[in-house]
Structures are given as C-alpha cells and as structure tokens.
Motif scaffolding. Structure first.
Motif, PDB file in Angstrom:
ATOM      1  N   PHE A   1      -5.113  11.853  -7.578  1.00 33.94           N
ATOM      2  CA  PHE A   1      -5.876  10.649  -7.245  1.00 33.94           C
ATOM      3  C   PHE A   1      -5.371   9.968  -5.978  1.00 33.94           C
ATOM      4  CE2 PHE A   1      -5.901  10.727 -12.027  1.00 33.94           C
ATOM      5  CZ  PHE A   1      -7.201  11.172 -12.155  1.00 33.94           C
ATOM      6  N   ARG A   2      -4.292  10.485  -5.387  1.00 29.42           N
ATOM      7  CA  ARG A   2      -3.645   9.774  -4.281  1.00 29.42           C
ATOM      8  C   ARG A   2      -4.553   9.659  -3.061  1.00 29.42           C
ATOM      9  NH1 ARG A   2       1.182  12.607  -3.643  1.00 29.42           N
ATOM     10  NH2 ARG A   2       1.910  11.385  -5.425  1.00 29.42           N
ATOM     11  N   ARG A   3      -5.180  10.739  -2.677  1.00 32.89           N
ATOM     12  CA  ARG A   3      -6.018  10.691  -1.477  1.00 32.89           C
ATOM     13  C   ARG A   3      -7.190   9.739  -1.674  1.00 32.89           C
ATOM     14  NH1 ARG A   3      -7.076  13.195   3.224  1.00 32.89           N
ATOM     15  NH2 ARG A   3      -9.233  13.383   3.893  1.00 32.89           N
ATOM     16  N   LYS A   4      -7.792   9.791  -2.844  1.00 31.15           N
ATOM     17  CA  LYS A   4      -8.913   8.907  -3.144  1.00 31.15           C
ATOM     18  C   LYS A   4      -8.492   7.444  -3.051  1.00 31.15           C
ATOM     19  CE  LYS A   4     -12.702   7.218  -5.003  1.00 31.15           C
ATOM     20  NZ  LYS A   4     -13.909   7.025  -4.182  1.00 31.15           N
ATOM     21  N   ALA A   5      -7.384   7.088  -3.703  1.00 30.75           N
ATOM     22  CA  ALA A   5      -6.940   5.698  -3.743  1.00 30.75           C
ATOM     23  C   ALA A   5      -6.526   5.197  -2.364  1.00 30.75           C
ATOM     24  CB  ALA A   5      -5.783   5.548  -4.726  1.00 30.75           C
ATOM     25  N   THR A   6      -5.752   5.991  -1.636  1.00 35.55           N
ATOM     26  CA  THR A   6      -5.258   5.537  -0.336  1.00 35.55           C
ATOM     27  C   THR A   6      -6.375   5.459   0.699  1.00 35.55           C
ATOM     28  OG1 THR A   6      -4.626   7.826   0.183  1.00 35.55           O
ATOM     29  CG2 THR A   6      -2.932   6.389  -0.733  1.00 35.55           C
ATOM     30  N   LYS A   7      -7.322   6.374   0.651  1.00 35.51           N
ATOM     31  CA  LYS A   7      -8.421   6.337   1.613  1.00 35.51           C
ATOM     32  C   LYS A   7      -9.318   5.116   1.384  1.00 35.51           C
ATOM     33  CE  LYS A   7      -7.628   9.838   4.225  1.00 35.51           C
ATOM     34  NZ  LYS A   7      -7.326   9.646   5.678  1.00 35.51           N
ATOM     35  N   ASP A   8      -9.531   4.770   0.117  1.00 34.15           N
ATOM     36  CA  ASP A   8     -10.360   3.598  -0.166  1.00 34.15           C
ATOM     37  C   ASP A   8      -9.679   2.312   0.278  1.00 34.15           C
ATOM     38  OD1 ASP A   8     -12.285   5.230  -1.188  1.00 34.15           O
ATOM     39  OD2 ASP A   8     -12.008   4.675  -3.289  1.00 34.15           O
ATOM     40  N   LEU A   9      -8.332   2.273   0.235  1.00 32.68           N
ATOM     41  CA  LEU A   9      -7.595   1.085   0.663  1.00 32.68           C
ATOM     42  C   LEU A   9      -7.410   1.029   2.176  1.00 32.68           C
ATOM     43  CD1 LEU A   9      -4.740   0.791  -1.999  1.00 32.68           C
ATOM     44  CD2 LEU A   9      -6.558  -0.873  -1.577  1.00 32.68           C
ATOM     45  N   GLU A  10      -7.395   2.184   2.811  1.00 38.15           N
ATOM     46  CA  GLU A  10      -7.053   2.266   4.229  1.00 38.15           C
ATOM     47  C   GLU A  10      -7.972   1.418   5.101  1.00 38.15           C
ATOM     48  OE1 GLU A  10      -7.720   5.987   6.690  1.00 38.15           O
ATOM     49  OE2 GLU A  10      -5.544   6.082   6.397  1.00 38.15           O
ATOM     50  N   TRP A  11      -9.268   1.444   4.800  1.00 35.46           N
ATOM     51  CA  TRP A  11     -10.216   0.683   5.629  1.00 35.46           C
ATOM     52  C   TRP A  11      -9.912  -0.801   5.569  1.00 35.46           C
ATOM     53  CZ3 TRP A  11     -13.724  -3.224   5.307  1.00 35.46           C
ATOM     54  CH2 TRP A  11     -14.639  -3.331   6.350  1.00 35.46           C
ATOM     55  N   HIS A  12      -9.573  -1.304   4.389  1.00 37.08           N
ATOM     56  CA  HIS A  12      -9.307  -2.732   4.228  1.00 37.08           C
ATOM     57  C   HIS A  12      -7.987  -3.131   4.873  1.00 37.08           C
ATOM     58  CE1 HIS A  12     -12.742  -3.033   1.554  1.00 37.08           C
ATOM     59  NE2 HIS A  12     -12.285  -1.970   0.912  1.00 37.08           N
ATOM     60  N   LEU A  13      -7.005  -2.231   4.846  1.00 33.74           N
ATOM     61  CA  LEU A  13      -5.748  -2.514   5.510  1.00 33.74           C
ATOM     62  C   LEU A  13      -5.935  -2.589   7.017  1.00 33.74           C
ATOM     63  CD1 LEU A  13      -2.735  -2.943   4.977  1.00 33.74           C
ATOM     64  CD2 LEU A  13      -2.399  -0.492   5.289  1.00 33.74           C
ATOM     65  N   TRP A  14      -6.739  -1.702   7.559  1.00 31.30           N
ATOM     66  CA  TRP A  14      -6.998  -1.737   9.002  1.00 31.30           C
ATOM     67  C   TRP A  14      -7.922  -2.893   9.377  1.00 31.30           C
ATOM     68  CZ3 TRP A  14      -4.747   0.367  13.060  1.00 31.30           C
ATOM     69  CH2 TRP A  14      -3.841   1.407  12.820  1.00 31.30           C
ATOM     70  N   ASN A  15      -8.747  -3.327   8.459  1.00 34.04           N
ATOM     71  CA  ASN A  15      -9.529  -4.534   8.709  1.00 34.04           C
ATOM     72  C   ASN A  15      -8.597  -5.737   8.816  1.00 34.04           C
ATOM     73  OD1 ASN A  15     -11.036  -7.070   7.455  1.00 34.04           O
ATOM     74  ND2 ASN A  15     -12.592  -5.731   8.344  1.00 34.04           N
TER      75      ASN A  15
ATOM     76  N   CYS B   1       0.823  -1.210   0.000  1.00 26.65           N
ATOM     77  CA  CYS B   1       0.000   0.000   0.000  1.00 26.65           C
ATOM     78  C   CYS B   1       0.857   1.259   0.000  1.00 26.65           C
ATOM     79  CB  CYS B   1      -0.940   0.005   1.202  1.00 26.65           C
ATOM     80  SG  CYS B   1      -2.292  -1.194   1.102  1.00 26.65           S
ATOM     81  N   GLU B   2       1.922   1.265   0.787  1.00 26.78           N
ATOM     82  CA  GLU B   2       2.785   2.444   0.840  1.00 26.78           C
ATOM     83  C   GLU B   2       3.521   2.654  -0.486  1.00 26.78           C
ATOM     84  OE1 GLU B   2       5.385   2.757   4.158  1.00 26.78           O
ATOM     85  OE2 GLU B   2       3.746   3.152   5.568  1.00 26.78           O
ATOM     86  N   ASN B   3       3.995   1.577  -1.089  1.00 27.44           N
ATOM     87  CA  ASN B   3       4.664   1.704  -2.390  1.00 27.44           C
ATOM     88  C   ASN B   3       3.681   2.167  -3.459  1.00 27.44           C
ATOM     89  OD1 ASN B   3       7.080   0.872  -1.275  1.00 27.44           O
ATOM     90  ND2 ASN B   3       6.843  -1.261  -1.914  1.00 27.44           N
ATOM     91  N   PHE B   4       2.473   1.664  -3.389  1.00 25.79           N
ATOM     92  CA  PHE B   4       1.451   2.056  -4.354  1.00 25.79           C
ATOM     93  C   PHE B   4       1.124   3.534  -4.224  1.00 25.79           C
ATOM     94  CE2 PHE B   4      -3.209   2.518  -5.158  1.00 25.79           C
ATOM     95  CZ  PHE B   4      -3.164   2.402  -6.539  1.00 25.79           C
ATOM     96  N   ALA B   5       1.028   4.020  -2.994  1.00 21.99           N
ATOM     97  CA  ALA B   5       0.699   5.429  -2.757  1.00 21.99           C
ATOM     98  C   ALA B   5       1.740   6.361  -3.379  1.00 21.99           C
ATOM     99  CB  ALA B   5       0.580   5.693  -1.263  1.00 21.99           C
ATOM    100  N   LYS B   6       2.990   5.904  -3.445  1.00 23.91           N
ATOM    101  CA  LYS B   6       4.052   6.727  -4.042  1.00 23.91           C
ATOM    102  C   LYS B   6       3.899   6.812  -5.561  1.00 23.91           C
ATOM    103  CE  LYS B   6       7.308   5.368  -0.410  1.00 23.91           C
ATOM    104  NZ  LYS B   6       8.551   4.614  -0.104  1.00 23.91           N
ATOM    105  N   GLU B   7       3.237   5.821  -6.167  1.00 22.35           N
ATOM    106  CA  GLU B   7       3.086   5.799  -7.616  1.00 22.35           C
ATOM    107  C   GLU B   7       1.894   6.632  -8.091  1.00 22.35           C
ATOM    108  OE1 GLU B   7       2.841   1.828  -9.093  1.00 22.35           O
ATOM    109  OE2 GLU B   7       4.343   1.065  -7.701  1.00 22.35           O
ATOM    110  N   VAL B   8       0.867   6.748  -7.248  1.00 21.42           N
ATOM    111  CA  VAL B   8      -0.373   7.390  -7.661  1.00 21.42           C
ATOM    112  C   VAL B   8      -0.175   8.895  -7.826  1.00 21.42           C
ATOM    113  CG1 VAL B   8      -2.812   7.714  -7.119  1.00 21.42           C
ATOM    114  CG2 VAL B   8      -1.643   5.647  -6.367  1.00 21.42           C
ATOM    115  N   PRO B   9      -0.625   9.484  -8.924  1.00 19.18           N
ATOM    116  CA  PRO B   9      -0.531  10.941  -9.102  1.00 19.18           C
ATOM    117  C   PRO B   9      -1.259  11.672  -7.977  1.00 19.18           C
ATOM    118  CG  PRO B   9      -1.115   9.878 -11.173  1.00 19.18           C
ATOM    119  CD  PRO B   9      -1.206   8.822 -10.112  1.00 19.18           C
ATOM    120  N   SER B  10      -0.823  12.872  -7.697  1.00 10.49           N
ATOM    121  CA  SER B  10      -1.343  13.606  -6.546  1.00 10.49           C
ATOM    122  C   SER B  10      -2.850  13.816  -6.612  1.00 10.49           C
ATOM    123  CB  SER B  10      -0.642  14.967  -6.444  1.00 10.49           C
ATOM    124  OG  SER B  10      -0.812  15.718  -7.648  1.00 10.49           O
TER     125      SER B  10
END
Length: 223
Positions: A189-203, A178-187
C-alpha cells in the motif's frame, strides 16, 4: 516530535463529500450487467468475482461484494475522496462473514440452507479477501489523517503565518510526518498512500517562498 504534533491535529472531521455514484437510471445499469453474472440486490449489484466455482450462493455474493469494494477503495483517492462510509462498509462485510461462517445467524439457518455443506476452502479464501480489505481501509484512514493535518496547517499558514521561517517550519513538520508515515505503510500500500499525499505536500510547498533548510533536511522528498 514535530511529526507527532502534526498527527495529533489529524483527529477531526473529514475534508470530503461522499456523493456516491451518478444515477444513470436502471436501463444504463442493466445494459452493463446481467443477473446471470452479477450478485446483490436490485439496488446494489456488481459483477461476480472470478474464481468462485464451487462456492455456496451466499459465499459467492460475499466474495464478490468484498472484491468489489477492494477495487473501489484502491481506485479512489485516499485523501479527498476518503469517507466514513468505508468504515461502515468494512464492518458490514465482517459481520456478514461472522454470521455466515463463525456462528451467529449461521447456527440457526445452516441446517436449512446450503451453508451447512460449504467447503472450508471457501471460508479461508473469503477471509483472506476480507483481511486485505481491512488492511487497505486501515491505511486509507491513516493516509486521510495525514492529509487532514496538512490541510489544517496549510489553511493556518495562508491566513495567519507570514514569516518565511515559520512557514518553512510548518513545511518541515508535514514533510517529516509524511516520511515517517511512509516507513510504517506495508509495501503493498506504500506507493498508493505516498502518491496520494504527495500532491498535497507539494501544494503546501507552493505556499513557502523558499525552503533551503527543508531541502537540506529532506533531500529525497523536497529535492
């Protein structure tokens, strides 16, 4: 290397059910829109996008359709709500653009339609919208791949992995991915992509009894 292993597992079926829109009947639709302010066919119509003065009729319809899908894609969850529908939809808009402005059917029908007199600014503006939709779709698809890998590893953990250290290793792999992916995402779309993944990572983190090593290795994500 661990994050690459996570990504290699991501190519599989999508964990989502595409149900479309709720059927509210034609009366509900007509009460919200009117044919003077929307574009499309009887079954698929939407508000005409603003700022299209001077566009050809076909250009207004394509620009409105692309903007409509941009809004829908950005408003949807890029993990559980993502569907293969979007790949077909983006391809449809791209083919329509090619037919209207870059040859194809355009070369045959242009002399008979208003497209022979469209303004170059119209083509440029619609192409910018289409490129933005393509970029959003690309990163939505990549986000769903990461989510799919997390889903599979979480299921594997819940059923087969009971050792606390092994569970923490799985959490570390997914967090690194997830952290490596966040570095690749353009600015944009970054917040959108990381926020959608964050819930599943914490799950996934919920199923790890303790994770001192992960917390130490990824202090920002797992603080």
């Amino acid at each position: 290397m661990a994050s690459r292993a996570v990504l290699r597992q991501a190519r599989r079926g999508i964990h989502s059910v595409y149900g479309g829109f709720k059927n509210q009947g034609s009366g509900a639709v007509s009460s919200m829109t009117s044919w003077t302010s929307c574009r499309g066919s009887v079954n698929t119509h939407y508000r005409e996008a603003p700022g299209l003065e001077g566009y050809s009729s076909s250009g207004k319809q394509l620009a409105s359709a692309v903007q409509h899908d941009i809004d829908r894609l950005l408003a949807s969850d890029w993990t559980t709500d993502y569907s293969g529908f979007w790949e077909d939809q983006v391809a449809l808009h791209a083919n329509t653009f090619t037919n209207l402005y870059d040859g194809g059917v355009h070369t045959l029908i242009a002399p008979l339609t208003e497209l022979s007199n469209y303004k170059p600014e119209e083509k440029t503006a619609i192409k910018l919208k289409l490129d933005y939709l393509k970029a959003a779709h690309k990163w939505a698809e990549r986000t769903q791949e990461i989510y799919s890998a997390i889903f599979d590893l979480r299921t594997e953990m819940q059923v087969h992995v009971w050792d606390a250290i092994e569970r923490e290793k799985i959490l570390a792999q997914c967090t690194e991915a997830c952290e490596n992916f966040a570095k690749e995402v353009p600015s944009e779309f970054r917040r959108k992509a990381t926020k959608d993944l964050e819930w599943h990572l914490w799950n996934l983190r919920h199923w790890v009894w303790d994770a001192p090593n992960v917390k130490r290795a990824f202090p920002v994500t797992m603080a």
